[in-house]
Each structure stands twice: as structure tokens, then as C-alpha cells.
Design an enzyme around this catalytic site. Structure first.
Site, PDB file in Angstrom:
ATOM      1  N   GLU A 109       0.830  -1.203   0.000  1.00 51.62           N
ATOM      2  CA  GLU A 109       0.000   0.000   0.000  1.00 51.62           C
ATOM      3  C   GLU A 109       0.863   1.251   0.000  1.00 51.62           C
ATOM      4  O   GLU A 109       1.967   1.239   0.540  1.00 51.62           O
ATOM      5  CB  GLU A 109      -0.862   0.034   1.272  1.00 51.62           C
ATOM      6  CG  GLU A 109      -2.216  -0.578   1.130  1.00 51.62           C
ATOM      7  CD  GLU A 109      -3.188   0.326   0.380  1.00 51.62           C
ATOM      8  OE1 GLU A 109      -2.766   1.185  -0.417  1.00 51.62           O
ATOM      9  OE2 GLU A 109      -4.383   0.154   0.597  1.00 51.62           O
ATOM     10  N   ASP A 110       0.338   2.330  -0.568  1.00 50.29           N
ATOM     11  CA  ASP A 110       1.037   3.609  -0.470  1.00 50.29           C
ATOM     12  C   ASP A 110       0.816   4.212   0.908  1.00 50.29           C
ATOM     13  O   ASP A 110       1.749   4.652   1.557  1.00 50.29           O
ATOM     14  CB  ASP A 110       0.609   4.571  -1.581  1.00 50.29           C
ATOM     15  CG  ASP A 110      -0.900   4.774  -1.680  1.00 50.29           C
ATOM     16  OD1 ASP A 110      -1.652   4.151  -0.899  1.00 50.29           O
ATOM     17  OD2 ASP A 110      -1.327   5.549  -2.556  1.00 50.29           O
ATOM     18  N   ASP A 128      -4.779   4.807   5.895  1.00 45.29           N
ATOM     19  CA  ASP A 128      -5.394   5.967   6.529  1.00 45.29           C
ATOM     20  C   ASP A 128      -6.489   5.485   7.489  1.00 45.29           C
ATOM     21  O   ASP A 128      -6.201   5.075   8.601  1.00 45.29           O
ATOM     22  CB  ASP A 128      -5.947   6.871   5.427  1.00 45.29           C
ATOM     23  CG  ASP A 128      -6.400   8.229   5.893  1.00 45.29           C
ATOM     24  OD1 ASP A 128      -6.402   8.487   7.107  1.00 45.29           O
ATOM     25  OD2 ASP A 128      -6.796   9.050   5.046  1.00 45.29           O
ATOM     26  N   LYS A 168      -1.092   6.313   8.839  1.00 46.17           N
ATOM     27  CA  LYS A 168      -1.710   7.412   9.580  1.00 46.17           C
ATOM     28  C   LYS A 168      -2.580   6.834  10.689  1.00 46.17           C
ATOM     29  O   LYS A 168      -3.800   6.823  10.590  1.00 46.17           O
ATOM     30  CB  LYS A 168      -2.607   8.243   8.664  1.00 46.17           C
ATOM     31  CG  LYS A 168      -1.950   9.278   7.853  1.00 46.17           C
ATOM     32  CD  LYS A 168      -3.049  10.166   7.276  1.00 46.17           C
ATOM     33  CE  LYS A 168      -2.554  10.962   6.113  1.00 46.17           C
ATOM     34  NZ  LYS A 168      -3.643  11.751   5.528  1.00 46.17           N
ATOM     35  N   PHE A 182      -3.177  15.794   4.452  1.00 45.47           N
ATOM     36  CA  PHE A 182      -3.418  15.172   3.157  1.00 45.47           C
ATOM     37  C   PHE A 182      -2.133  15.309   2.343  1.00 45.47           C
ATOM     38  O   PHE A 182      -1.706  16.421   2.029  1.00 45.47           O
ATOM     39  CB  PHE A 182      -4.589  15.818   2.418  1.00 45.47           C
ATOM     40  CG  PHE A 182      -5.005  15.007   1.229  1.00 45.47           C
ATOM     41  CD1 PHE A 182      -5.862  13.935   1.387  1.00 45.47           C
ATOM     42  CD2 PHE A 182      -4.499  15.286  -0.028  1.00 45.47           C
ATOM     43  CE1 PHE A 182      -6.224  13.150   0.297  1.00 45.47           C
ATOM     44  CE2 PHE A 182      -4.857  14.507  -1.122  1.00 45.47           C
ATOM     45  CZ  PHE A 182      -5.720  13.441  -0.951  1.00 45.47           C
ATOM     46  N   VAL A 183      -1.505  14.187   2.053  1.00 43.99           N
ATOM     47  CA  VAL A 183      -0.212  14.205   1.374  1.00 43.99           C
ATOM     48  C   VAL A 183      -0.338  13.724  -0.066  1.00 43.99           C
ATOM     49  O   VAL A 183      -1.198  12.905  -0.398  1.00 43.99           O
ATOM     50  CB  VAL A 183       0.844  13.363   2.131  1.00 43.99           C
ATOM     51  CG1 VAL A 183       1.149  13.984   3.484  1.00 43.99           C
ATOM     52  CG2 VAL A 183       0.393  11.927   2.312  1.00 43.99           C
ATOM     53  N   ASP A 215      -2.012  10.836  -5.043  1.00 45.32           N
ATOM     54  CA  ASP A 215      -2.570  11.949  -5.801  1.00 45.32           C
ATOM     55  C   ASP A 215      -3.771  12.590  -5.119  1.00 45.32           C
ATOM     56  O   ASP A 215      -4.307  12.078  -4.143  1.00 45.32           O
ATOM     57  CB  ASP A 215      -3.001  11.457  -7.182  1.00 45.32           C
ATOM     58  CG  ASP A 215      -4.229  10.572  -7.115  1.00 45.32           C
ATOM     59  OD1 ASP A 215      -5.257  10.948  -7.687  1.00 45.32           O
ATOM     60  OD2 ASP A 215      -4.173   9.495  -6.485  1.00 45.32           O
ATOM     61  N   ARG A 237       0.587  13.310  -8.535  1.00 46.64           N
ATOM     62  CA  ARG A 237       1.108  11.943  -8.386  1.00 46.64           C
ATOM     63  C   ARG A 237       2.582  11.843  -8.777  1.00 46.64           C
ATOM     64  O   ARG A 237       3.331  11.069  -8.226  1.00 46.64           O
ATOM     65  CB  ARG A 237       0.277  10.990  -9.261  1.00 46.64           C
ATOM     66  CG  ARG A 237       0.642   9.555  -9.178  1.00 46.64           C
ATOM     67  CD  ARG A 237      -0.155   8.694 -10.155  1.00 46.64           C
ATOM     68  NE  ARG A 237      -1.585   8.839 -10.041  1.00 46.64           N
ATOM     69  CZ  ARG A 237      -2.353   8.153  -9.206  1.00 46.64           C
ATOM     70  NH1 ARG A 237      -1.809   7.308  -8.373  1.00 46.64           N
ATOM     71  NH2 ARG A 237      -3.654   8.334  -9.188  1.00 46.64           N
TER      72      ARG A 237
END
Length: 120
Positions: A35-36, A39, A67, A93-94, A100, A106
Site C-alpha cells: 500500500e502507499d 489511513d 496514519k 493530506f499528502v 494523488d 502523483r
């Protein structure tokens, strides 16, 4: 597997959808979900349940950013799965490095905080 939960917003819709399914059989296999960012946990939870339904023996999660302050769903790994995290991320929010906002930012070669005036 591709799962989506943000669309063009900055908040998870809490109802992720699987938009691209597996091409291989995972029955009896040990799977690593890459995963990127984790959250709220809704997407990871949904994908783990999906892999479980496909017969995966275990599911581990490897995420670039985590997070935990925003977690709404407890991430229950499957079998002997492990949770690997690169960095803990504050509640911003990154974007960048593949992450993106509405398909923008992105391609940034760094992680940046998106200013609220860009999405409000």
C-alpha cells in the site's frame, strides 16, 4: 488488486470498491498487500476480506505511510500476517511519490502536504 475509496476528494468514502481483481489464484498462498498509505483502514480491511474470500492462507500489509491517528477500522491481518510500515504520517493530506489528489500531483518526486486551499 486495485481498490479505490477517495475518488476526487480528500476524505475516504468509507466504502472502498475493488476496481481491478486478481489475475492469479491465491488459494493457500501467503500474500503481501503493498500500500502507499493506510489511513482510515477501510480499504485495507476490504482488500484483506477480499483476499480471504479468495482463499489466501495469510495476508501481510507493507505500507509506505501509516496514519494511525485517522484509523477508523481495526486492520485484522489474516493468518500469520505482519504489518510493515515505512513511516508514520501526521494527519495531513499528502501527495507525491505516486499519491494523488484527483489524479494530480502523483508525479512529484517527494511527499508534500496539499494546502487546504487547493481542495476546499
Amino acid at each position: 488488486v486495485r481498490a479505490e475509496s477517495y475518488g476526487s476528494g480528500t476524505q475516504s468514502n468509507c466504502a472502498p470498491t475493488i476496481s481491478f481483481d486478481l489475475k492469479v489464484d491465491v488459494k493457500g498462498r501467503h500474500v503481501i498487500l503493498v500500500e502507499d498509505i493506510v489511513d482510515t483502514g477501510h480499504t485495507v480491511f476490504r482488500v484483506i476480506e477480499h483476499l480471504k474470500s479468495k482463499g489466501a492462507s495469510s495476508v501481510s500489509v507493507c505500507t509506505f505511510l501509516d496514519k494511525p491517528a485517522r484509523r477508523k477500522v481495526h486492520v485484522q491481518l489474516l493468518g500469520q500476517g505482519k504489518f510493515y510500515c515505512g513511516f508514520e504520517c501526521p494527519d495531513y493530506f499528502v501527495v507525491g511519490y505516486g499519491m494523488d489528489f484527483a489524479e494530480l500531483y502523483r508525479n512529484l518526486p517527494y511527499i508534500g502536504v496539499l494546502k487546504p486551499e487547493h481542495y476546499q
